[in-house]
Design a protein around this motif. Structure first.
Motif, PDB file in Angstrom:
ATOM      1  N   MET A 106       0.848  -1.180   0.000  1.00 52.07           N
ATOM      2  CA  MET A 106       0.000   0.000   0.000  1.00 52.07           C
ATOM      3  C   MET A 106       0.891   1.240   0.000  1.00 52.07           C
ATOM      4  N   THR A 107       0.733   2.054  -1.004  1.00 48.52           N
ATOM      5  CA  THR A 107       1.458   3.309  -1.035  1.00 48.52           C
ATOM      6  C   THR A 107       0.577   4.398  -0.445  1.00 48.52           C
ATOM      7  N   LYS A 108       1.202   5.483  -0.096  1.00 47.10           N
ATOM      8  CA  LYS A 108       0.442   6.557   0.553  1.00 47.10           C
ATOM      9  C   LYS A 108      -0.666   7.097  -0.337  1.00 47.10           C
ATOM     10  N   GLU A 109      -0.469   7.137  -1.640  1.00 48.21           N
ATOM     11  CA  GLU A 109      -1.454   7.752  -2.517  1.00 48.21           C
ATOM     12  C   GLU A 109      -2.515   6.778  -3.021  1.00 48.21           C
ATOM     13  N   ASN A 110      -2.345   5.476  -2.887  1.00 45.38           N
ATOM     14  CA  ASN A 110      -3.257   4.526  -3.511  1.00 45.38           C
ATOM     15  C   ASN A 110      -4.369   4.019  -2.604  1.00 45.38           C
ATOM     16  N   LYS A 111      -4.292   4.216  -1.326  1.00 45.28           N
ATOM     17  CA  LYS A 111      -5.273   3.666  -0.398  1.00 45.28           C
ATOM     18  C   LYS A 111      -6.574   4.452  -0.466  1.00 45.28           C
ATOM     19  N   GLN A 112      -7.685   3.700  -0.637  1.00 46.49           N
ATOM     20  CA  GLN A 112      -9.006   4.315  -0.611  1.00 46.49           C
ATOM     21  C   GLN A 112      -9.818   3.650   0.482  1.00 46.49           C
ATOM     22  N   ILE A 113     -10.608   4.440   1.168  1.00 50.11           N
ATOM     23  CA  ILE A 113     -11.502   3.910   2.183  1.00 50.11           C
ATOM     24  C   ILE A 113     -12.914   3.988   1.618  1.00 50.11           C
ATOM     25  N   LEU A 114     -13.539   2.835   1.519  1.00 49.69           N
ATOM     26  CA  LEU A 114     -14.900   2.784   1.012  1.00 49.69           C
ATOM     27  C   LEU A 114     -15.887   3.051   2.137  1.00 49.69           C
ATOM     28  N   LEU A 115     -17.082   3.456   1.777  1.00 46.08           N
ATOM     29  CA  LEU A 115     -18.114   3.737   2.766  1.00 46.08           C
ATOM     30  C   LEU A 115     -18.379   2.506   3.626  1.00 46.08           C
ATOM     31  N   GLU A 116     -18.375   1.329   3.017  1.00 46.79           N
ATOM     32  CA  GLU A 116     -18.603   0.090   3.762  1.00 46.79           C
ATOM     33  C   GLU A 116     -17.498  -0.139   4.796  1.00 46.79           C
ATOM     34  N   ASP A 117     -16.241   0.130   4.404  1.00 45.75           N
ATOM     35  CA  ASP A 117     -15.110  -0.001   5.337  1.00 45.75           C
ATOM     36  C   ASP A 117     -15.286   0.950   6.515  1.00 45.75           C
ATOM     37  N   PHE A 118     -15.679   2.171   6.212  1.00 46.12           N
ATOM     38  CA  PHE A 118     -15.869   3.193   7.243  1.00 46.12           C
ATOM     39  C   PHE A 118     -16.936   2.756   8.236  1.00 46.12           C
ATOM     40  N   LYS A 119     -18.055   2.243   7.734  1.00 57.45           N
ATOM     41  CA  LYS A 119     -19.161   1.851   8.598  1.00 57.45           C
ATOM     42  C   LYS A 119     -18.845   0.618   9.433  1.00 57.45           C
ATOM     43  N   GLU A 120     -18.002  -0.282   8.914  1.00 50.83           N
ATOM     44  CA  GLU A 120     -17.726  -1.548   9.588  1.00 50.83           C
ATOM     45  C   GLU A 120     -16.597  -1.465  10.617  1.00 50.83           C
ATOM     46  N   ASN A 121     -15.900  -0.367  10.691  1.00 45.78           N
ATOM     47  CA  ASN A 121     -14.738  -0.266  11.561  1.00 45.78           C
ATOM     48  C   ASN A 121     -14.887   0.855  12.579  1.00 45.78           C
ATOM     49  N   SER A 122     -13.960   0.893  13.511  1.00 43.66           N
ATOM     50  CA  SER A 122     -13.986   1.888  14.582  1.00 43.66           C
ATOM     51  C   SER A 122     -13.369   3.202  14.120  1.00 43.66           C
ATOM     52  N   LYS A 123     -13.598   4.232  14.918  1.00 45.06           N
ATOM     53  CA  LYS A 123     -12.993   5.525  14.592  1.00 45.06           C
ATOM     54  C   LYS A 123     -11.480   5.459  14.687  1.00 45.06           C
ATOM     55  N   GLU A 124     -10.971   4.604  15.583  1.00 49.06           N
ATOM     56  CA  GLU A 124      -9.516   4.439  15.700  1.00 49.06           C
ATOM     57  C   GLU A 124      -8.947   3.854  14.413  1.00 49.06           C
ATOM     58  N   TRP A 125      -9.664   2.868  13.844  1.00 47.30           N
ATOM     59  CA  TRP A 125      -9.238   2.269  12.572  1.00 47.30           C
ATOM     60  C   TRP A 125      -9.200   3.345  11.489  1.00 47.30           C
ATOM     61  N   PHE A 126     -10.255   4.143  11.441  1.00 47.26           N
ATOM     62  CA  PHE A 126     -10.345   5.192  10.432  1.00 47.26           C
ATOM     63  C   PHE A 126      -9.185   6.176  10.550  1.00 47.26           C
ATOM     64  N   LEU A 127      -8.913   6.617  11.770  1.00 42.94           N
ATOM     65  CA  LEU A 127      -7.810   7.559  11.979  1.00 42.94           C
ATOM     66  C   LEU A 127      -6.466   6.939  11.610  1.00 42.94           C
ATOM     67  N   GLU A 128      -6.296   5.669  11.901  1.00 40.84           N
ATOM     68  CA  GLU A 128      -5.052   4.975  11.536  1.00 40.84           C
ATOM     69  C   GLU A 128      -4.889   4.927  10.016  1.00 40.84           C
ATOM     70  N   GLN A 129      -5.983   4.641   9.312  1.00 38.62           N
ATOM     71  CA  GLN A 129      -5.928   4.607   7.854  1.00 38.62           C
ATOM     72  C   GLN A 129      -5.596   5.982   7.286  1.00 38.62           C
ATOM     73  N   LEU A 130      -6.200   7.015   7.844  1.00 40.36           N
ATOM     74  CA  LEU A 130      -5.913   8.371   7.377  1.00 40.36           C
ATOM     75  C   LEU A 130      -4.459   8.748   7.613  1.00 40.36           C
ATOM     76  N   LYS A 183     -19.644  13.338   1.679  1.00 39.82           N
ATOM     77  CA  LYS A 183     -20.634  13.521   0.611  1.00 39.82           C
ATOM     78  C   LYS A 183     -21.533  12.295   0.483  1.00 39.82           C
ATOM     79  N   LYS A 184     -20.962  11.104   0.727  1.00 36.87           N
ATOM     80  CA  LYS A 184     -21.760   9.876   0.655  1.00 36.87           C
ATOM     81  C   LYS A 184     -22.651   9.729   1.887  1.00 36.87           C
ATOM     82  N   LEU A 185     -22.149  10.123   3.048  1.00 32.79           N
ATOM     83  CA  LEU A 185     -22.933  10.013   4.276  1.00 32.79           C
ATOM     84  C   LEU A 185     -24.014  11.080   4.361  1.00 32.79           C
TER      85      LEU A 185
END
Length: 71
Positions: A1-25, A42-44
Motif C-alpha cells: 500500500m502506497t500513501k497515494e493509492n489507499k481508498q476507504i470505502l463507505l462500507e469499510d468506514f461503517k464496519e470499523n472503529s474511529k480508531e481504525w479510520f484515523l489509523e488509515q488516514l 458527501k456519501k454520508l
C-alpha cells in the motif's frame, strides 16, 4: 500500500472503529486524507437540510415547538 493509492470505502468506514479510520488516514498523504474525508462526507450526507423545518424533520421534532427558559 502506497500513501497515494489507499481508498476507504463507505462500507469499510461503517464496519470499523474511529480508531481504525484515523489509523488509515495517518497512512495517507494529507491531500489524499482530506479527499477521503470529503468523499465519505458527501456519501454520508449527500444533501444538508436547507430550512428549519427540514432540520426538525430529520431530528424527529415538531417545527412549531418554541424553546426558551424562564427567569
Amino acid at each position: 500500500m502506497t500513501k497515494e493509492n489507499k481508498q476507504i470505502l463507505l462500507e469499510d468506514f461503517k464496519e470499523n472503529s474511529k480508531e481504525w479510520f484515523l489509523e488509515q488516514l495517518s497512512k495517507m498523504s494529507v491531500t489524499q486524507a482530506l479527499q477521503t474525508i470529503s468523499d465519505l462526507s458527501k456519501k454520508l450526507f449527500p444533501e444538508f437540510p436547507k430550512t428549519y423545518e427540514e432540520c426538525c424533520e430529520i431530528l424527529g421534532i415538531e417545527s412549531d415547538l418554541v424553546f426558551g427558559y424562564e427567569d
